[in-house]
Write a protein that holds these residues in place. Structure first.
Motif, PDB file in Angstrom:
ATOM      1  N   LYS A  94       1.168  -0.653  -0.114  1.00 29.18           N
ATOM      2  CA  LYS A  94      -0.536   0.228   0.188  1.00 29.18           C
ATOM      3  C   LYS A  94       1.323   1.509   0.354  1.00 29.18           C
ATOM      4  CE  LYS A  94      -4.485  -1.293   2.305  1.00 29.18           C
ATOM      5  NZ  LYS A  94      -5.563  -1.326   3.021  1.00 29.18           N
ATOM      6  N   THR A  95       0.346   2.762  -0.724  1.00 32.25           N
ATOM      7  CA  THR A  95       0.946   3.705  -0.827  1.00 32.25           C
ATOM      8  C   THR A  95       0.089   4.760  -0.291  1.00 32.25           C
ATOM      9  OG1 THR A  95       0.202   3.267  -3.127  1.00 32.25           O
ATOM     10  CG2 THR A  95       2.854   2.832  -1.965  1.00 32.25           C
ATOM     11  N   LEU A  96       0.731   5.942   0.313  1.00 31.43           N
ATOM     12  CA  LEU A  96       0.132   7.441   0.541  1.00 31.43           C
ATOM     13  C   LEU A  96       0.679   8.074   0.217  1.00 31.43           C
ATOM     14  CD1 LEU A  96      -2.365   8.298   1.827  1.00 31.43           C
ATOM     15  CD2 LEU A  96      -0.863   7.630   3.973  1.00 31.43           C
ATOM     16  N   ILE A  97      -0.064   8.832  -1.147  1.00 32.32           N
ATOM     17  CA  ILE A  97       0.540  10.117  -1.415  1.00 32.32           C
ATOM     18  C   ILE A  97       0.450  11.610  -0.338  1.00 32.32           C
ATOM     19  CG2 ILE A  97       0.420  12.110  -3.119  1.00 32.32           C
ATOM     20  CD1 ILE A  97      -0.593  10.444  -5.438  1.00 32.32           C
ATOM     21  N   LEU A  98       2.186  11.724  -0.090  1.00 30.35           N
ATOM     22  CA  LEU A  98       2.071  12.908   0.901  1.00 30.35           C
ATOM     23  C   LEU A  98       2.331  14.153   0.487  1.00 30.35           C
ATOM     24  CD1 LEU A  98       5.552  11.184   3.182  1.00 30.35           C
ATOM     25  CD2 LEU A  98       3.075  10.778   3.633  1.00 30.35           C
ATOM     26  N   GLY A  99       2.962  14.420  -0.648  1.00 28.67           N
ATOM     27  CA  GLY A  99       3.106  15.966  -0.966  1.00 28.67           C
ATOM     28  C   GLY A  99       3.308  16.267  -2.471  1.00 28.67           C
ATOM     29  N   GLN A 100       3.652  17.142  -2.609  1.00 30.79           N
ATOM     30  CA  GLN A 100       4.312  17.665  -4.438  1.00 30.79           C
ATOM     31  C   GLN A 100       4.610  18.716  -4.019  1.00 30.79           C
ATOM     32  OE1 GLN A 100       0.960  17.324  -7.208  1.00 30.79           O
ATOM     33  NE2 GLN A 100       2.088  15.499  -8.747  1.00 30.79           N
ATOM     34  N   ALA A 101       6.177  18.736  -5.360  1.00 33.27           N
ATOM     35  CA  ALA A 101       6.481  20.191  -5.574  1.00 33.27           C
ATOM     36  C   ALA A 101       6.496  19.406  -6.974  1.00 33.27           C
ATOM     37  CB  ALA A 101       8.324  19.666  -4.667  1.00 33.27           C
ATOM     38  N   VAL A 102       6.990  21.292  -6.590  1.00 33.38           N
ATOM     39  CA  VAL A 102       6.391  21.635  -8.636  1.00 33.38           C
ATOM     40  C   VAL A 102       7.699  22.741  -9.387  1.00 33.38           C
ATOM     41  CG1 VAL A 102       5.413  23.468 -10.250  1.00 33.38           C
ATOM     42  CG2 VAL A 102       3.852  22.352  -8.053  1.00 33.38           C
ATOM     43  N   VAL A 103       8.924  22.355 -10.431  1.00 37.37           N
ATOM     44  CA  VAL A 103       9.154  22.674 -10.416  1.00 37.37           C
ATOM     45  C   VAL A 103       9.506  23.343 -11.911  1.00 37.37           C
ATOM     46  CG1 VAL A 103      11.920  22.138 -11.511  1.00 37.37           C
ATOM     47  CG2 VAL A 103      11.084  20.966  -9.385  1.00 37.37           C
ATOM     48  N   ASP A 104       9.316  24.878 -11.595  1.00 39.06           N
ATOM     49  CA  ASP A 104       9.366  25.675 -13.167  1.00 39.06           C
ATOM     50  C   ASP A 104      10.415  25.883 -13.575  1.00 39.06           C
ATOM     51  OD1 ASP A 104       9.446  27.650 -14.932  1.00 39.06           O
ATOM     52  OD2 ASP A 104       8.243  29.249 -14.085  1.00 39.06           O
ATOM     53  N   LEU A 105      10.828  25.028 -15.211  1.00 35.99           N
ATOM     54  CA  LEU A 105      11.680  25.124 -16.729  1.00 35.99           C
ATOM     55  C   LEU A 105      11.952  26.704 -16.866  1.00 35.99           C
ATOM     56  CD1 LEU A 105      11.052  21.240 -18.316  1.00 35.99           C
ATOM     57  CD2 LEU A 105      12.621  22.171 -15.700  1.00 35.99           C
ATOM     58  N   LEU A 106      11.463  27.447 -16.847  1.00 33.33           N
ATOM     59  CA  LEU A 106      11.862  28.856 -17.467  1.00 33.33           C
ATOM     60  C   LEU A 106      12.710  29.223 -17.496  1.00 33.33           C
ATOM     61  CD1 LEU A 106       9.679  30.968 -18.792  1.00 33.33           C
ATOM     62  CD2 LEU A 106       9.772  31.949 -16.627  1.00 33.33           C
ATOM     63  N   PRO A 107      13.760  29.022 -16.125  1.00 32.14           N
ATOM     64  CA  PRO A 107      15.744  29.342 -16.295  1.00 32.14           C
ATOM     65  C   PRO A 107      16.542  28.328 -17.915  1.00 32.14           C
ATOM     66  CG  PRO A 107      14.845  28.913 -14.209  1.00 32.14           C
ATOM     67  CD  PRO A 107      13.748  28.151 -14.757  1.00 32.14           C
ATOM     68  N   LEU A 108      15.267  27.742 -18.076  1.00 33.32           N
ATOM     69  CA  LEU A 108      16.362  26.883 -19.297  1.00 33.32           C
ATOM     70  C   LEU A 108      16.068  27.672 -20.324  1.00 33.32           C
ATOM     71  CD1 LEU A 108      15.593  23.964 -18.579  1.00 33.32           C
ATOM     72  CD2 LEU A 108      17.738  24.072 -18.440  1.00 33.32           C
ATOM     73  N   LEU A 109      14.423  28.522 -20.526  1.00 33.22           N
ATOM     74  CA  LEU A 109      14.776  29.416 -22.069  1.00 33.22           C
ATOM     75  C   LEU A 109      14.979  30.770 -21.658  1.00 33.22           C
ATOM     76  CD1 LEU A 109      12.218  27.420 -22.141  1.00 33.22           C
ATOM     77  CD2 LEU A 109      10.745  28.431 -23.157  1.00 33.22           C
ATOM     78  N   ALA A 110      16.108  31.341 -20.659  1.00 28.76           N
ATOM     79  CA  ALA A 110      16.549  32.869 -20.367  1.00 28.76           C
ATOM     80  C   ALA A 110      17.522  32.675 -20.850  1.00 28.76           C
ATOM     81  CB  ALA A 110      16.067  32.893 -18.764  1.00 28.76           C
ATOM     82  N   GLY A 111      18.177  32.075 -21.636  1.00 24.35           N
ATOM     83  CA  GLY A 111      19.812  31.068 -21.488  1.00 24.35           C
ATOM     84  C   GLY A 111      20.539  29.845 -20.741  1.00 24.35           C
ATOM     85  N   GLU A 112      19.801  29.984 -18.947  1.00 26.82           N
ATOM     86  CA  GLU A 112      20.581  29.270 -18.670  1.00 26.82           C
ATOM     87  C   GLU A 112      20.768  27.441 -19.468  1.00 26.82           C
ATOM     88  OE1 GLU A 112      21.739  29.702 -16.011  1.00 26.82           O
ATOM     89  OE2 GLU A 112      21.389  32.075 -16.031  1.00 26.82           O
ATOM     90  N   THR A 113      21.819  26.669 -18.938  1.00 29.29           N
ATOM     91  CA  THR A 113      22.042  25.644 -19.355  1.00 29.29           C
ATOM     92  C   THR A 113      21.975  25.162 -17.676  1.00 29.29           C
ATOM     93  OG1 THR A 113      24.667  26.292 -19.252  1.00 29.29           O
ATOM     94  CG2 THR A 113      23.721  26.635 -20.689  1.00 29.29           C
ATOM     95  N   SER A 114      22.298  25.245 -17.043  1.00 26.42           N
ATOM     96  CA  SER A 114      21.462  24.274 -15.807  1.00 26.42           C
ATOM     97  C   SER A 114      21.776  25.076 -14.211  1.00 26.42           C
ATOM     98  CB  SER A 114      23.201  23.073 -15.154  1.00 26.42           C
ATOM     99  OG  SER A 114      23.494  23.619 -14.837  1.00 26.42           O
ATOM    100  N   PHE A 115      20.641  25.019 -13.336  1.00 23.61           N
ATOM    101  CA  PHE A 115      19.859  25.516 -12.245  1.00 23.61           C
ATOM    102  C   PHE A 115      20.242  24.830 -11.203  1.00 23.61           C
ATOM    103  CE2 PHE A 115      16.040  25.229 -14.792  1.00 23.61           C
ATOM    104  CZ  PHE A 115      15.381  25.279 -13.716  1.00 23.61           C
ATOM    105  N   GLU A 116      20.482  25.728  -9.967  1.00 26.75           N
ATOM    106  CA  GLU A 116      19.826  24.782  -8.348  1.00 26.75           C
ATOM    107  C   GLU A 116      19.059  25.545  -7.959  1.00 26.75           C
ATOM    108  OE1 GLU A 116      23.258  23.540  -6.947  1.00 26.75           O
ATOM    109  OE2 GLU A 116      24.191  21.965  -7.849  1.00 26.75           O
ATOM    110  N   THR A 117      17.754  24.534  -7.255  1.00 27.02           N
ATOM    111  CA  THR A 117      16.313  24.601  -7.149  1.00 27.02           C
ATOM    112  C   THR A 117      16.338  24.153  -5.844  1.00 27.02           C
ATOM    113  OG1 THR A 117      14.507  26.189  -7.566  1.00 27.02           O
ATOM    114  CG2 THR A 117      15.049  25.253  -8.770  1.00 27.02           C
TER     115      THR A 117
END
Length: 1006
Positions: free
Chosen positions: A100-123
């Motif tokens: 049995k599994t139970l979902i605890l939560g969810q995180a959301v990652v925005d990829l917009l920095p890739l369109l701004a010219g970044e080749t890699s980023f941490e968040t």
């Protein structure tokens, strides 16, 4: 996040760590991460066990490819995020094949920095819990209210007061050892009634409370109950107080019940009915806990019968803790054998001491209807229990009111809900706004030294000339002695002048004097540039010549032997006299001359802050607020602990709409002098402008408290002061001295302040019109009005007058209407002034201030007959009015106009004795001249001239006196200065010329 620039252009997502994780099963749940993008699952991480500290290392990497020509495009990267879902793996049960599994939560990652010219980023992104997850933080509204009960009160017989300090006790039952009941290092210390926040804290309540807490029966708890408030609870507590000012504290009586063995159930059922008796409630105002820096409420609160409608009206509580939800409390009472009243305090922090006293209220001052109602939400629950009939009558509880029952309780916080600015911070802020001015170093030069050097040169030259005179005529003088005639002296003068010129000594003397004269021009007259016109040059030379000749006479007189030196001494004008002269010019609307006097005081002593404050008050009168602010700030820079300077800087900051600075000034003043009534009142008025009702109430309450303390202290010394002063009226040092005890109109002396050097200085300098039948101070607002009127802050007075009108202890009074009349008289609104003076006269027609101000009204409006009648009535009173100086001056002037010279002489003599000035001596001189008393007239006019030698009218009457006395040279000299100073009275000028023609001299132009 990494983007690899190659064919297919993959995007890699790596999840490294998780923090602050919780699971539903145990402290170390097993979890994994699932990554999704564009509704496609990218992969699942390995199942990782969360550490006891709530951390987990996933190091999970997944990827997807995007292609601008098709599939996942750049547009998808811009508008679609990556979802990271955390799932808990529950322990596998034996009967189930799958986990049995139970979902605890969810995180959301925005990829917009890739369109701004970044080749890699941490968040770092938050993990948003799903509904019902343990990661979900409790909501603020989910907090519950818990009642605080105090039981097992002890009945005390009368005749003995409770000792203080005495230990507080734990509110816990079944403590076996008696000493274990006491809380270590916690004591009830009590305190003065006047410093309490409750209802019975007035001087008239002292006797009642002394009897109730000493002579009568009472119930003592001495219990302290503590509770912890976490930050969300503190926020909720503050909001509850804002929403609901009055919180109910219920009290009831529960009988001792002994439960027979084996019959508990049946017995409970029969006794539940009618358990509440003598059900009462006290209303505690919790708002003081929202005042800055306040951590404690302690006071005595009346107990009223518990009636649902009244309780709901005042507190919006819809049910009673005891009656509607208190069955389990009553049950507990049976088990514990409770046999005393109970009290309940809602959401309290610290309650120390409760007392109930059954005794008649001595003054009957407070009744249930007197408590302020509030519009708030319930402190317990918003819905009553169904089926309970409303209680509309409580005869047992009514006995609380009849007996004057009250409880004494204390609510204390460990930290103030609203932090208060520290005095050090306020002082630092004031220094940042107004840096302190260091004392000016003593200059070796300056105007005073320039004049002193000039005196020295005159003395040296006069000695040299005298030596030359003795060399030439010493034998002749010794032979003739005092029998030398004027012709011989004139001949000797001519010979001496000839000798000085021929020998070159005259030129040497002139060169010796030139440097001293140049220093006077530069240092005293500040002339360092060329003149713009020949006329300006001639005017300056004439003025300089007069000054140099006067100073030459001073120096020569100092070098003469004592036996031949002139007995006439130079009259030094003190700072108090200059202040009087400036105020005379203000009243006569000669603002230019008033500014000259104020500036002369500043030049004499620029380090005297009183001079700056007086000049600032003058600028307020002329509505030059910017210059007034500059003056007050310079005064504050000289002494940053000066209360009046701080208050005036605050008032000007409000007038100029610098509200943040105004708050700092007022707060600093209350910190430096916490007993200052005006400071607290002005702070409250500031908070009113800011619509901060709670802090406004706090400041006004503190001001009233300090005023009451001053009144109590004053009453204790009244009788002694009355005997010592024999009913004399106390005077103050002016607007910057102690104002609380000043009184110019009280029939009985309420206080005695230090007498000023210039008699009646408080009388004619910024007069304040008190009521004769009133004993100032009356209210916090009237006290503030007096302060503002003394400094000409009329622009701010009307706001305070509005409060005085609505204040319960204030309202329309004689003094109130006098202040209104004075403010409108300054605006030349004669109709309004007359209206308010009529209302003042109706309230106190024997008040000399009413008639004095009426006289000023009629004088300024041109009705001199009515003005004279009002002034005469004012002077006839036994008690002087405020501003008697100008009443004497104007009444004397009216007598002169009507040629009643004897009356004018008497009035001006009184003025000269009380507060001598150029105008009082001038009026006396005119009256004596018209009475043909030339010697007295000359003496009076000489005094006037010594105080102000720039008054053309004084020179004019001196010319008339000299003409009548036959002194041609002096008459011509006086006439010359009359013309030079441009006498404006054409009738007086015509009279001088007529007398000149009659005696045949006096005008050098003939």
């Amino acid at each position: 996040m990494e983007q690899v620039l190659s064919t297919g252009r993959p995007v890699q997502i790596t999840v490294t760590d998780g923090y602050d994780l919780k699971g539903s099963k145990g402290d170390t749940p097993v979890t994994f991460i699932r990554a999704e993008f564009n509704q496609v699952v990218l992969g699942d991480s390995a199942k990782i066990t969360v550490s006891p500290e709530g951390t987990a290392k996933y190091n999970f990497t997944c990827s997807f490819e995007f292609n601008p020509e098709g599939g996942i495009t750049l547009d998808d990267l811009a508008r679609k995020p990556v979802f990271l879902t955390m799932t808990e793996v529950l322990p596998k049960e034996r009967k189930l094949k799958e986990e049995k599994t139970l979902i605890l939560g969810q995180a959301v990652v925005d990829l917009l920095p890739l369109l701004a010219g970044e080749t890699s980023f941490e968040t770092t992104v938050p993990l948003h819990p799903v509904q019902g997850s343990l990661l979900e933080t409790p909501r603020l509204g989910a907090k519950k209210d818990y009642p605080i009960l105090f039981k097992n009160g002890t009945l005390k017989l009368g005749g003995e007061r409770e000792p203080v300090p005495r230990p507080k006790k734990w509110p816990i039952a079944n403590i076996l050892a008696p000493g274990a009941n006491n809380i270590p290092d916690a004591f009830i210390v009590g305190g003065p009634y006047e410093e309490e926040e409750g209802e019975l804290n007035h001087p008239e309540d002292r006797e009642f409370r002394n009897q109730a807490e000493c002579m009568k029966k009472r119930i003592i708890w001495d219990l302290e109950s503590r509770c912890y408030l976490d930050p969300p609870a503190v926020v909720s507590f503050q909001k509850r107080i804002v929403d609901c000012r009055l919180w109910p504290v219920e009290i009831t009586r529960v009988p001792l019940v002994v439960v027979p063995k084996g019959k508990a159930g049946k017995f409970d059922k029969t006794e539940d009915e009618g358990q509440l008796s003598f059900h009462g409630v006290a209303y505690v105002n919790m708002v003081p806990l929202l005042y800055p820096g306040v951590k404690r409420i302690r006071g005595a609160f009346h107990v009223y019968p518990y009636l649902d409608t009244i309780v709901h009206e005042k507190t919006k509580c819809l049910f009673s803790l005891f009656r509607d939800t208190g069955h389990h409390f009553i049950q507990n009472n049976k088990i514990g054998g409770i046999h005393s009243p109970l009290s309940k305090q809602v959401v309290s922090k610290n309650l120390r001491e409760d007392k109930t006293v059954k005794e008649k209220d001595i003054d009957g001052r407070l009744r249930p209807g007197d408590v302020q109602a509030s519009s708030i939400k319930s402190q317990s629950s918003d819905t009553p229990l169904e089926g309970e009939p409303p209680v509309s009558h409580n005869p047992e509880g009514q006995q609380y009111v009849e007996a004057g029952t009250y409880i004494v309780l204390e609510i204390e916080l460990d930290k103030a809900l609203v932090p208060k600015r520290k005095p050090e911070e306020l002082a630092r802020r004031v220094k940042e706004m107004i840096p302190p001015r260091p004392p000016l170093p003593r200059r070796t030069g300056g105007a005073q030294k320039a004049v002193s050097d000039y005196h020295s040169q005159i003395k040296n030259i006069s000695r040299a000339i005298l030596d030359e005179y003795h060399r030439m005529f010493g034998k002749q003088v010794a032979k003739l002695g005092h029998d030398i005639d004027s012709e011989t002296l004139e001949e000797q003068k001519c010979q001496l002048s000839y000798e000085l010129n021929c020998s070159g000594k005259y030129f040497a003397f002139k060169e010796q004097l030139k440097h001293a004269v140049v220093k006077i021009v530069r240092e005293k007259y500040l002339k360092t540039t060329s003149f713009e016109s020949q006329e300006e040059l001639q005017t300056f030379i004439s003025e300089l010549y007069v000054f140099l000749v006067d100073q030459m006479h001073v120096a020569v007189n100092q070098t003469m032997p004592d036996d031949i030196q002139d007995t006439t001494s130079t009259i030094y004008k003190s700072n108090e006299q200059l202040r009087l002269f400036a105020f005379e010019a203000e009243v006569n609307e000669n603002f230019e001359m008033a500014a000259v006097y104020y500036e002369e005081r500043l030049v004499r002593d620029p380090q005297n802050l009183d001079h700056w404050l007086d000049y600032g008050a003058f600028c307020l009168l002329t509505e030059d607020n910017v210059k007034a602010q500059e003056c007050f700030r310079k005064a504050l820079s000289l002494n940053q602990s000066h209360i009046h300077s701080l208050l005036l800087c605050g008032v000007l900051a409000i007038l100029l709409e610098n509200y943040e600075q105004a708050e700092i000034f007022f707060q600093d003043a209350t910190c430096l002098e916490p007993t200052n009534v005006v400071a607290w009142t002005l702070l409250g008025l500031y908070y009113e402008i800011q619509n901060n009702d709670i802090r406004m109430e706090m400041a006004f309450h503190e001001a009233a408290k300090q005023l009451q303390a001053q009144a109590t202290k004053q009453k204790s010394t009244d009788s002694i002061q009355y005997v010592e002063e024999k009913g004399k009226i106390g005077s103050s040092l002016g607007p910057w001295g102690p104002t609380g005890g000043s009184s110019t109109i009280a029939i009985k002396a309420e206080a005695s302040a230090e007498a000023s050097k210039c008699q009646d200085s408080a009388d004619f300098l910024h007069p304040v019109y008190y009521g004769a039948s009133q004993t100032p101070p009356t209210t916090i607002f009237m006290e503030t009005i007096r302060f503002l009127m003394k400094v000409n802050a009329v622009q701010y007075v009307h706001r305070v007058l509005a409060h005085e009108l609505l204040y319960p202890q204030g309202g329309p009074s004689c003094e109130y209407y006098l202040v209104l009349a004075q403010t409108h008289l300054l605006k030349k609104d004669f109709a309004k002034t007359e209206e308010y003076l009529q209302q003042a006269a109706q309230m106190d027609h024997l008040n000399p201030n009413v008639w004095g101000l009426k006289g000023h009204l009629y004088f300024l409006s041109g009705n001199h007959a009515e003005a004279k009648a009002c002034y005469e009535r004012t002077v006839s009173f036994v008690v002087d009015a405020s501003g008697m100086h100008f009443i004497f001056l104007r009444l004397g002037l009216l007598y002169l106009e009507e040629k009643e010279y004897d009356k004018a002489k008497k009035i001006y003599l009184q003025a000269c004795k009380r507060s001598p000035s150029c105008l009082t001596w001038l009026g006396l001189g005119i009256a004596c001249y018209r009475l043909e008393e030339l010697t007295e007239a000359e003496h009076a006019l000489s005094e006037a001239n010594a105080l102000n030698n720039y008054n053309a009218e004084v020179w004019a009457y001196l010319a008339l006196v000299c003409l009548k006395a036959g002194r041609q040279l002096e008459a011509e000299q006086a006439y010359k200065y009359t013309m030079k100073l441009k006498l404006k009275d054409e009738a007086l000028l015509a009279e001088i010329r007529m007398v000149q023609e009659m005696v045949g001299f006096g005008n050098p132009s003939f």
